[in-house]
Design a protein around this motif. Sequence first.
Motif, PDB file in Angstrom:
ATOM      1  N   HIS A  77       0.830  -1.203   0.000  1.00 55.73           N
ATOM      2  CA  HIS A  77       0.000   0.000   0.000  1.00 55.73           C
ATOM      3  C   HIS A  77       0.869   1.260   0.000  1.00 55.73           C
ATOM      4  N   TYR A  78       1.963   1.240   0.727  1.00 53.55           N
ATOM      5  CA  TYR A  78       2.849   2.400   0.749  1.00 53.55           C
ATOM      6  C   TYR A  78       3.457   2.641  -0.637  1.00 53.55           C
ATOM      7  N   ALA A  79       3.894   1.569  -1.280  1.00 54.71           N
ATOM      8  CA  ALA A  79       4.487   1.704  -2.614  1.00 54.71           C
ATOM      9  C   ALA A  79       3.470   2.243  -3.606  1.00 54.71           C
ATOM     10  N   GLU A  80       2.216   1.818  -3.477  1.00 54.11           N
ATOM     11  CA  GLU A  80       1.158   2.332  -4.358  1.00 54.11           C
ATOM     12  C   GLU A  80       0.909   3.815  -4.074  1.00 54.11           C
ATOM     13  N   TRP A  81       0.756   4.142  -2.801  1.00 55.28           N
ATOM     14  CA  TRP A  81       0.496   5.535  -2.421  1.00 55.28           C
ATOM     15  C   TRP A  81       1.608   6.471  -2.895  1.00 55.28           C
TER      16      TRP A  81
END
Length: 439
Positions: A58-62
Motif C-alpha cells: 500500500h505504501y508503494a502504491e500511495w
Amino acid sequence: MKPLRLILTLMPFVCGCGDGSSGADDLLYDELSMPRVPTVALDSFASAEDCGLCHQTHYAEWATSAHAYAMKDPVFRAFVAVRQENYAGKQDKFCLQCHSPIGTRGGDIEAGFEFADLQPITLEGVTCESCHKVASLARPYNSGHVLDPDGPMRGTIAAPIPSSFHESQFSLLHGGSAFCAGCHDLREVSGLVLERPYAEWQQSPAVAAGVQCQDCHMPRYEGQAVAGGPTRTLHRHTWIGAGIPLLEGFITPDEEAALRVEVKRLLAGAARVDIAAPASVRAGDVVDLGIIVKNNISAHNFPTGSTFNRQAWVEVVVRDGDGRVVFATGTLDTSGEPRGPGLLQLGSVLVDARGQRVLFPWRATEHVSNALEPLRERAFRLRVATASAGRGPLSVEARVLFRAFSPDALRALGLDEYAARLEVHEVSRDLASVELRPR
C-alpha cells in the motif's frame, strides 16, 4: 450569458492581476478544515513511511499516487503562489485544506507560509492517516472529513486482525463515494461550485447499480495488507486518474511508464465518437457532418473534476482522394492549443463579472460547463466546403482527445518547461467516407 463555444475560444486567459482584496478583508477560517487555531497536533499523526514498514504494498502504491503528489505538484504550487500574492496571505489555507488536511488543521499552514518551511507530515499531502484517521464526514465538499488522531485506523477490512501497533476498525464510510466527496467536490470562497464529481455521481446511473468511486479508482485485488498476513480482498492505493506527474523525478521512469499505461486504459473508451455523413455529395457542394459524442462513463461527467483546467475536444480532419486536407478543426497550432472553425470542446470555463474567461477560480463569478453527463450523448454539426477538394472520395476522421492541462495555462503560470511534458490522449476515433459525384 455567452454561448459556451464562444467563451471556450477566448484566448489568452485573463489572469486577474489585481490585489484580490474585494470581499476578503478578513482572514479566511473554517472551524472544521481551516481553523483559526490548531485543532490537531502534527505529531499525533504517523508518517506514511512509518505505515510502509508493515504495509509495504500500500505504501508503494500511495507513493506514486496523486495523493502523494498533492503538495509537490508544480502546477498546484504555482496556483498557491498567485493566490498568496493576490490576497497577501489572507486565503492561504483555502487550497491547502484538501491538499494537506493534517498540515492545515495542525497549524503548519499560516498566512504567508513557504513550502520550504513546512513540516514533513504536511508535505506528505494526502497521507495515510489523512484518510484512515477519518471518523466521519461533516460535509461532502471542501475537506469535510472529521479527523480523529487518537482513534483507530479505519478502513474497509471487515474483520481487522488485532495489532500491537494500532487499533483497527471497519468503516462503512470508507467504502462509499461520499468519502471521496469530502475533498473532490470543491466550492470557492464565494460559493461558486468548482468541482463536483460526487454531485455528478449522485445523479448518475451508477447509484442504482451500486457502483462507488472506489470500484474504478481503487480496484479490488487479492493480497496481504501486511506482510505475512492473511490473503484478503484489498484496494489499490494508486487512485488512477487522468493526469501524469509533470514534476520529473517524482516517480521513476519505470513507474511513470506503468502509470501511463494505466491512464490510457482508464481513458480508452471513456467516450465514443461517431460520424454521421452522407454517402455522397456533388463535387463543390457542402458536406453536412454530424459528430456524435457519447459519455460511456456511468458514474460521472466526461470530463470531470477540475474541468476548467482539463481539455477535452473533438479533432475532425477531412481529406480528399489525394490526401490533401480540405477541412480541419481541433488540430494543434504552433502553441500546442486546439484550433479551427466550429471547434468542438467539452469541459468548462470560468468567467468573471465582465464575461471574460479567467484562469484563477477566485476571479470567477460563473462556472459554465458543457461536459457530457453520464451515458449521455451530444450531436454537433459541421459544414464542410468541398470547393478546394480534388478527386474523391473524401475521408473523414474524428477523434475525441483529452489532455490534463492547457499549455497556454501552464505558460500563464510561468511553467513553460512543463508544457512539453503534456500528453494528448486519444479516447475514441471514427472514420467515414463521402463520394464526390460529378456536377
